[in-house]
Enzyme design. Structure first.
Site, PDB file in Angstrom:
ATOM      1  N   ARG A 147       0.863  -1.182   0.000  1.00 38.43           N
ATOM      2  CA  ARG A 147       0.000   0.000   0.000  1.00 38.43           C
ATOM      3  C   ARG A 147       0.896   1.228   0.000  1.00 38.43           C
ATOM      4  O   ARG A 147       1.832   1.310   0.810  1.00 38.43           O
ATOM      5  CB  ARG A 147      -0.868  -0.010   1.257  1.00 38.43           C
ATOM      6  CG  ARG A 147      -1.846   1.132   1.330  1.00 38.43           C
ATOM      7  CD  ARG A 147      -2.582   1.158   2.668  1.00 38.43           C
ATOM      8  NE  ARG A 147      -2.006   2.156   3.545  1.00 38.43           N
ATOM      9  CZ  ARG A 147      -2.667   2.795   4.516  1.00 38.43           C
ATOM     10  NH1 ARG A 147      -3.943   2.499   4.754  1.00 38.43           N
ATOM     11  NH2 ARG A 147      -2.081   3.684   5.276  1.00 38.43           N
ATOM     12  N   TYR A 159      -3.127  11.784   5.396  1.00 38.11           N
ATOM     13  CA  TYR A 159      -3.379  10.451   5.960  1.00 38.11           C
ATOM     14  C   TYR A 159      -2.334   9.423   5.503  1.00 38.11           C
ATOM     15  O   TYR A 159      -1.975   9.375   4.329  1.00 38.11           O
ATOM     16  CB  TYR A 159      -4.770   9.928   5.560  1.00 38.11           C
ATOM     17  CG  TYR A 159      -4.895   8.467   5.879  1.00 38.11           C
ATOM     18  CD1 TYR A 159      -5.091   8.054   7.189  1.00 38.11           C
ATOM     19  CD2 TYR A 159      -4.710   7.498   4.897  1.00 38.11           C
ATOM     20  CE1 TYR A 159      -5.118   6.707   7.516  1.00 38.11           C
ATOM     21  CE2 TYR A 159      -4.738   6.145   5.215  1.00 38.11           C
ATOM     22  CZ  TYR A 159      -4.940   5.764   6.533  1.00 38.11           C
ATOM     23  OH  TYR A 159      -4.947   4.433   6.847  1.00 38.11           O
ATOM     24  N   ASP A 210      -5.217   3.906  -0.141  1.00 32.07           N
ATOM     25  CA  ASP A 210      -6.354   4.134   0.760  1.00 32.07           C
ATOM     26  C   ASP A 210      -6.787   5.597   0.669  1.00 32.07           C
ATOM     27  O   ASP A 210      -6.004   6.500   0.986  1.00 32.07           O
ATOM     28  CB  ASP A 210      -5.903   3.793   2.201  1.00 32.07           C
ATOM     29  CG  ASP A 210      -7.064   3.704   3.175  1.00 32.07           C
ATOM     30  OD1 ASP A 210      -8.165   4.179   2.848  1.00 32.07           O
ATOM     31  OD2 ASP A 210      -6.856   3.157   4.283  1.00 32.07           O
ATOM     32  N   HIS A 212      -9.263   6.720   2.475  1.00 31.19           N
ATOM     33  CA  HIS A 212      -9.682   7.014   3.850  1.00 31.19           C
ATOM     34  C   HIS A 212     -10.922   7.905   3.917  1.00 31.19           C
ATOM     35  O   HIS A 212     -10.964   8.879   4.678  1.00 31.19           O
ATOM     36  CB  HIS A 212      -8.522   7.606   4.654  1.00 31.19           C
ATOM     37  CG  HIS A 212      -8.403   6.984   6.025  1.00 31.19           C
ATOM     38  ND1 HIS A 212      -8.580   7.694   7.175  1.00 31.19           N
ATOM     39  CD2 HIS A 212      -8.150   5.712   6.414  1.00 31.19           C
ATOM     40  CE1 HIS A 212      -8.431   6.902   8.222  1.00 31.19           C
ATOM     41  NE2 HIS A 212      -8.178   5.688   7.777  1.00 31.19           N
ATOM     42  N   GLU A 236      -9.001   1.814  -1.753  1.00 32.75           N
ATOM     43  CA  GLU A 236      -9.791   1.543  -0.548  1.00 32.75           C
ATOM     44  C   GLU A 236     -10.515   2.790  -0.055  1.00 32.75           C
ATOM     45  O   GLU A 236      -9.960   3.892  -0.120  1.00 32.75           O
ATOM     46  CB  GLU A 236      -8.816   1.048   0.530  1.00 32.75           C
ATOM     47  CG  GLU A 236      -9.458   0.813   1.871  1.00 32.75           C
ATOM     48  CD  GLU A 236      -8.413   0.531   2.942  1.00 32.75           C
ATOM     49  OE1 GLU A 236      -7.260   0.177   2.596  1.00 32.75           O
ATOM     50  OE2 GLU A 236      -8.743   0.675   4.121  1.00 32.75           O
ATOM     51  N   GLU A 262     -13.533  -1.554   6.554  1.00 39.70           N
ATOM     52  CA  GLU A 262     -12.792  -1.708   7.811  1.00 39.70           C
ATOM     53  C   GLU A 262     -13.578  -1.151   9.003  1.00 39.70           C
ATOM     54  O   GLU A 262     -13.305  -1.530  10.131  1.00 39.70           O
ATOM     55  CB  GLU A 262     -11.397  -1.072   7.727  1.00 39.70           C
ATOM     56  CG  GLU A 262     -11.400   0.428   7.667  1.00 39.70           C
ATOM     57  CD  GLU A 262     -10.005   1.033   7.510  1.00 39.70           C
ATOM     58  OE1 GLU A 262      -9.138   0.379   6.923  1.00 39.70           O
ATOM     59  OE2 GLU A 262      -9.808   2.157   7.987  1.00 39.70           O
ATOM     60  N   ARG A 283     -13.547  -5.460   3.525  1.00 40.67           N
ATOM     61  CA  ARG A 283     -12.464  -5.263   4.500  1.00 40.67           C
ATOM     62  C   ARG A 283     -12.852  -5.574   5.942  1.00 40.67           C
ATOM     63  O   ARG A 283     -12.081  -5.306   6.869  1.00 40.67           O
ATOM     64  CB  ARG A 283     -12.011  -3.800   4.421  1.00 40.67           C
ATOM     65  CG  ARG A 283     -11.505  -3.370   3.078  1.00 40.67           C
ATOM     66  CD  ARG A 283     -10.010  -3.400   3.005  1.00 40.67           C
ATOM     67  NE  ARG A 283      -9.402  -2.488   3.916  1.00 40.67           N
ATOM     68  CZ  ARG A 283      -8.393  -2.807   4.735  1.00 40.67           C
ATOM     69  NH1 ARG A 283      -7.909  -4.024   4.748  1.00 40.67           N
ATOM     70  NH2 ARG A 283      -7.875  -1.901   5.544  1.00 40.67           N
ATOM     71  N   GLU A 339      -4.196  -7.422   5.191  1.00 39.98           N
ATOM     72  CA  GLU A 339      -3.353  -6.277   5.558  1.00 39.98           C
ATOM     73  C   GLU A 339      -2.430  -6.680   6.711  1.00 39.98           C
ATOM     74  O   GLU A 339      -2.846  -7.375   7.633  1.00 39.98           O
ATOM     75  CB  GLU A 339      -4.236  -5.103   5.997  1.00 39.98           C
ATOM     76  CG  GLU A 339      -3.457  -3.862   6.385  1.00 39.98           C
ATOM     77  CD  GLU A 339      -4.371  -2.708   6.797  1.00 39.98           C
ATOM     78  OE1 GLU A 339      -5.550  -2.949   7.088  1.00 39.98           O
ATOM     79  OE2 GLU A 339      -3.888  -1.560   6.815  1.00 39.98           O
ATOM     80  N   TRP A 402     -11.442  12.198   8.697  1.00 33.98           N
ATOM     81  CA  TRP A 402     -10.014  11.907   8.887  1.00 33.98           C
ATOM     82  C   TRP A 402      -9.611  10.697   8.078  1.00 33.98           C
ATOM     83  O   TRP A 402     -10.196   9.772   7.808  1.00 33.98           O
ATOM     84  CB  TRP A 402      -9.665  11.661  10.354  1.00 33.98           C
ATOM     85  CG  TRP A 402      -8.245  11.202  10.447  1.00 33.98           C
ATOM     86  CD1 TRP A 402      -7.126  11.940  10.187  1.00 33.98           C
ATOM     87  CD2 TRP A 402      -7.784   9.884  10.746  1.00 33.98           C
ATOM     88  NE1 TRP A 402      -6.005  11.167  10.307  1.00 33.98           N
ATOM     89  CE2 TRP A 402      -6.386   9.896  10.644  1.00 33.98           C
ATOM     90  CE3 TRP A 402      -8.424   8.697  11.074  1.00 33.98           C
ATOM     91  CZ2 TRP A 402      -5.603   8.775  10.869  1.00 33.98           C
ATOM     92  CZ3 TRP A 402      -7.673   7.573  11.289  1.00 33.98           C
ATOM     93  CH2 TRP A 402      -6.266   7.605  11.200  1.00 33.98           C
TER      94      TRP A 402
HETATM   95  O1  KDG Z   1      -5.256   0.163   7.757  1.00 35.40           O
HETATM   96  C1  KDG Z   1      -6.016   0.917   7.166  1.00 35.40           C
HETATM   97  O2  KDG Z   1      -6.413   0.742   6.023  1.00 35.40           O
HETATM   98  C2  KDG Z   1      -6.509   2.090   7.876  1.00 35.40           C
HETATM   99  O3  KDG Z   1      -7.229   2.865   7.285  1.00 35.40           O
HETATM  100  C3  KDG Z   1      -6.069   2.220   9.295  1.00 35.40           C
HETATM  101  C4  KDG Z   1      -7.020   3.027  10.145  1.00 35.40           C
HETATM  102  O4  KDG Z   1      -6.760   4.384   9.940  1.00 35.40           O
HETATM  103  C5  KDG Z   1      -6.824   2.687  11.588  1.00 35.40           C
HETATM  104  O5  KDG Z   1      -7.064   1.325  11.789  1.00 35.40           O
HETATM  105  C6  KDG Z   1      -7.748   3.500  12.468  1.00 35.40           C
HETATM  106  O6  KDG Z   1      -7.643   3.083  13.793  1.00 35.40           O
HETATM  107 MG    MG Z   2      -8.090   1.883   5.562  1.00 37.23          MG
END
Ligand code: KDG
Ligand code: MG
Length: 402
Positions: A147, A159, A210, A212, A236, A262, A283, A339, A402
């Site tokens: 990643r 991020y 990602d 995010h 992602e 996630e 995820r 991951e 975030w």
């Molecule tokens: O591992 C990832 O893909 C993430 O986005 C990590 C997250 O920001 C994290 O687990 C938040 O606690």
């Molecule tokens: Mg993530």
């Protein structure tokens, strides 16, 4: 057979972890992870005040019934606190069952579907040059999938940009620190990172990215389209997944594979995205989505639609979750990728485990159970420390994802 004791252990060997230990009258114990990054103590209370007293005297072999008792019995369904508490109980009970059977957990699921579990690591840097170098280091370590996240000029603490090379830990402040975001700048910069990566290393490795939850559906579609020439394994969380209809727009405009989930806590969060084939990878993971008992249902639903698994595995998921996820990954027929962010040495010492990394793959061990334990004496040396994930604001001060 009866559950005799259930206790919660909070430890902070570099970051906070919440662990549930269930003891039986037959001398066998099991452990489960209940960590909820930045909100850890809410799960401690949920377990200690509302779940553990009800476990005493129950037959630990009745995993399904206990799962239903905790889920239906709460009346208040779903949510990250409830589902992490249920996951911790579920994983501890599977650990006990597998130990009683004298088998590694994957055998109780149906045995091996594969020899080893492909993982992706996190390469990051403060700009394209640094990230390209970091990806090279992961390639040298043998990773097949990486990643890549980069800082973006003009964005404060974008991020995914960590402070160390192999460890990434965003929850680092006693109150949330403030980071920045600017979609225009990211849309200009991120595709250049992947162009540079493919020009430097070719197309032999899987690359992931990602978003995010930061882009609008239209912006996410635009990013996916711009990334197409670089053949990502997945993009992602390209947009927030509360309004899942939005993924139709992304899907209509790009063939870049999409991964989401996630922060999903049950099959109900996953259902529409899977059934409408709006994603390629789900995820959801052991600690986030109600343990092995529930994640298996999500995976089976996904299999009907050719959606594959890609379990979350950041460092805020303890080695207990990683160990259990590896047994799940070793069995699950529609496996995609796992991951893998390395834990610190201190964390690995507190949680002795039998899984190992070699040549881009993780291997679960053959120890009966899920193969992870907790050293309680060592754990006690690292007391809980408040630590929060950052927040993000746009340049004008508006709150953003975030
Ligand atoms: O591992 C990832 O893909 C993430 O986005 C990590 C997250 O920001 C994290 O687990 C938040 O606690
Ligand atoms: Mg993530």
């Amino acid at each position: 057979m009866q559950i005799q004791a259930a206790k919660v252990i909070v430890t902070s060997p570099g970051r906070n972890f919440v662990t549930l230990k269930i003891e039986t009258d037959q001398g066998v114990h099991g452990i489960g992870d209940a960590t909820l990054n930045g909100r850890e103590l809410s799960v401690v209370s949920y377990l200690e005040d509302h779940v553990n007293p009800a476990l005493i005297g129950k037959d630990p072999r009745r995993i399904e019934d206990i799962w239903q008792y905790l889920y239906r019995g709460a009346y208040w369904r779903r949510g990250p606190v409830t589902m992490r508490a249920i996951a911790a109980v579920d994983v501890a009970l599977w650990d006990i069952k597998a130990k009683m059977a004298g088998m590694p957990l994957y055998q109780l699921r149906g045995g091996r579907s594969r020899d080893k579990v492909m993982v992706y690591g996190h390469a990051n840097g403060s700009d394209i040059g640094e990230t390209v170098e970091a990806v090279g280091e992961y390639i040298d370590l043998g990773y097949k999938a990486i990643r890549a996240q980069t800082g973006v000029p003009g964005i404060k603490d974008a991020y995914g940009v960590g402070r160390g090379k192999l460890h990434y830990e965003p929850a680092d402040a006693e109150l949330p620190s403030v980071t920045g975001w600017d979609t225009r700048k990211a849309l200009d910069y991120v595709p250049k990172l992947f162009e540079k990566l493919r020009n430097t290393y070719g197309y032999d490795h899987h690359l992931l990215h990602d978003g995010h939850h930061r882009y609008t559906p239209q912006e996410a579609a635009n990013l996916g389209k711009m990334l197409e020439p670089f053949q990502l394994f997945w993009l992602e969380d390209c947009t927030a997944a509360e309004n899942q209809e939005a993924f139709k727009l992304v899907r209509q405009h790009t063939v870049t594979p999409l991964a989401v989930g996630e922060i999903f806590t049950t099959i109900w969060d996953c259902k529409d995205l899977i059934q409408n084939q709006l994603i390629d990878y789900i995820r959801a993971t052991i600690v986030g989505a109600g343990g092995l008992t529930h994640l298996r249902r999500i995976a089976d639903l996904a299999a009907l639609y050719q959606v594959r698994t890609g379990c979350h595995g950041a460092t805020d998921l303890s080695p207990v979750t990683m160990g259990t996820a590896l047994h799940f990954d070793t069995w699950v027929p529609n496996f995609g990728i796992q991951e893998y962010m390395r834990h610190t040495e201190a964390t690995d010492e507190v949680f002795p485990h039998d899984y190992s990394f070699a040549d881009g793959y993780l291997h679960c061990g053959e120890t009966p159970g899920h193969g992870v334990d907790i050293d309680e004496d060592l754990a006690a040396k690292y007391p809980y420390k408040p630590a929060y994930l950052p927040v993000a604001r746009l340049e004008d001060g508006s709150m953003w994802n975030w």
